[in-house]
Each structure stands twice: as C-alpha cells, then as structure tokens.
Design an enzyme around this catalytic site. Structure first.
Site, PDB file in Angstrom:
ATOM      1  CG  ASN A 151     105.241 -33.290 148.396  1.00  0.00           C
ATOM      2  OD1 ASN A 151     105.779 -32.353 149.218  1.00  0.00           O
ATOM      3  ND2 ASN A 151     106.051 -33.425 147.053  1.00  0.00           N
ATOM      4  CG  ASN A 169     106.457 -32.176 143.044  1.00  0.00           C
ATOM      5  OD1 ASN A 169     105.939 -32.700 142.156  1.00  0.00           O
ATOM      6  ND2 ASN A 169     106.267 -32.713 144.194  1.00  0.00           N
ATOM      7  CG  ASP A 172     100.645 -33.896 145.472  1.00  0.00           C
ATOM      8  OD1 ASP A 172     101.835 -34.447 145.900  1.00  0.00           O
ATOM      9  OD2 ASP A 172     100.961 -33.091 144.687  1.00  0.00           O
TER      10      ASP A 172
END
Length: 148
Positions: free
Chosen positions: A65, A78, A67
């Site tokens: 991702n 996640n 981030d």
C-alpha cells in the site's frame, strides 16, 4: 530475438507459479467447515465475493500500500492493523505473523478475518466488499458448489 522470447516465456511461467489460487467451490467448502456461513450475519456468498474481489482467490497474494503497509492473503488483511510483518509499525490485533496468512491451511487467515468481521464495521472494513458486494444479490457465487 529467440532469447527475448525465452525470457518472456520464463517470466510468464514464474508469475503463474507464484500465484496460488483455490477454486471458488473448494474455498466455499473450507469456509462452510469453519462455520462462516451466517457468521456475524454474512453468507458464504459474501465471503466468496470478498475473496474474489480482494485476491481473485489467490491464497499467496501480497500487495504493498502507499503507506508502506502490506495486504496479505486471500482476504488481503492489512499489516498495519491485523498482523505482524516485521517491516513496519503494527497493532497486530490478530496476534499472527503476516506470513501465516499465506498458508494453504487457511485457518490463520480465517481466524483473523473472523476477528475483523466481529468488530466495528464488519465486512465494510473491506472497501471492495462495500462497493461491489454489500446489498447486492450474491447467491450466484455458490452456483455449482456442493458442500455435503
């Protein structure tokens, strides 16, 4: 030119070898055996829709991702919140190593997904499920699957 063709072919075979898909009906059977049909009000069709949209039923899928966190496995769980990837800050709410979520066993990822769904938001925690599965007729996901 033949060398380039050989390299392209080898790359394709490597990419195919890295994917570990499970069939829709085999996944439905495992989810049924683990009592996910009706779990927190979600049907097996909800789970199948989620798994298809997140990973195309690929057990070993890993995505990075923006981030810096990663999404793991068939449900793309996640690392920032749910599992420990030993690479970034994590809350590790599921108390599991992220690599365990890639296991063909499926129990670690099923147990973590149950924890996610049991919390606030349920399956709405997955944006793809919220956009493409929620509130829609999904019974076709079970077409041809025999659980008995």
């Amino acid at each position: 030119m033949p060398g380039l063709l050989l390299i392209s072919l080898a790359s394709c075979l490597l990419a195919i070898n890295q994917a570990s898909p499970i069939s829709r009906c085999d996944l439905a059977k495992v989810l049924h055996e683990e009592d996910l049909d009706g779990f927190e009000g979600y049907s097996l069709s909800d789970w199948l829709c989620l798994a298809f949209l997140e990973s195309a039923f690929n057990i070993t899928k890993v995505d990075e991702n923006t981030d810096g966190s990663f999404d793991y496995g068939i449900f793309q769980i996640n690392s920032h919140y749910w599992c420990n990837d030993y690479q970034s800050h994590t809350e590790n709410i599921c108390h599991v190593d992220c690599q365990e979520l890639l296991s063909p066993n499926l129990l670690p990822i099923i147990n973590c997904a149950k924890k996610i769904v049991s919390g606030a938001g349920g399956m709405k925690n997955w944006v793809k499920w919220r956009l493409h599965c929620a509130g829609r007729p999904l019974s076709y996901w079970m077409t041809g699957c025999h659980l008995g």
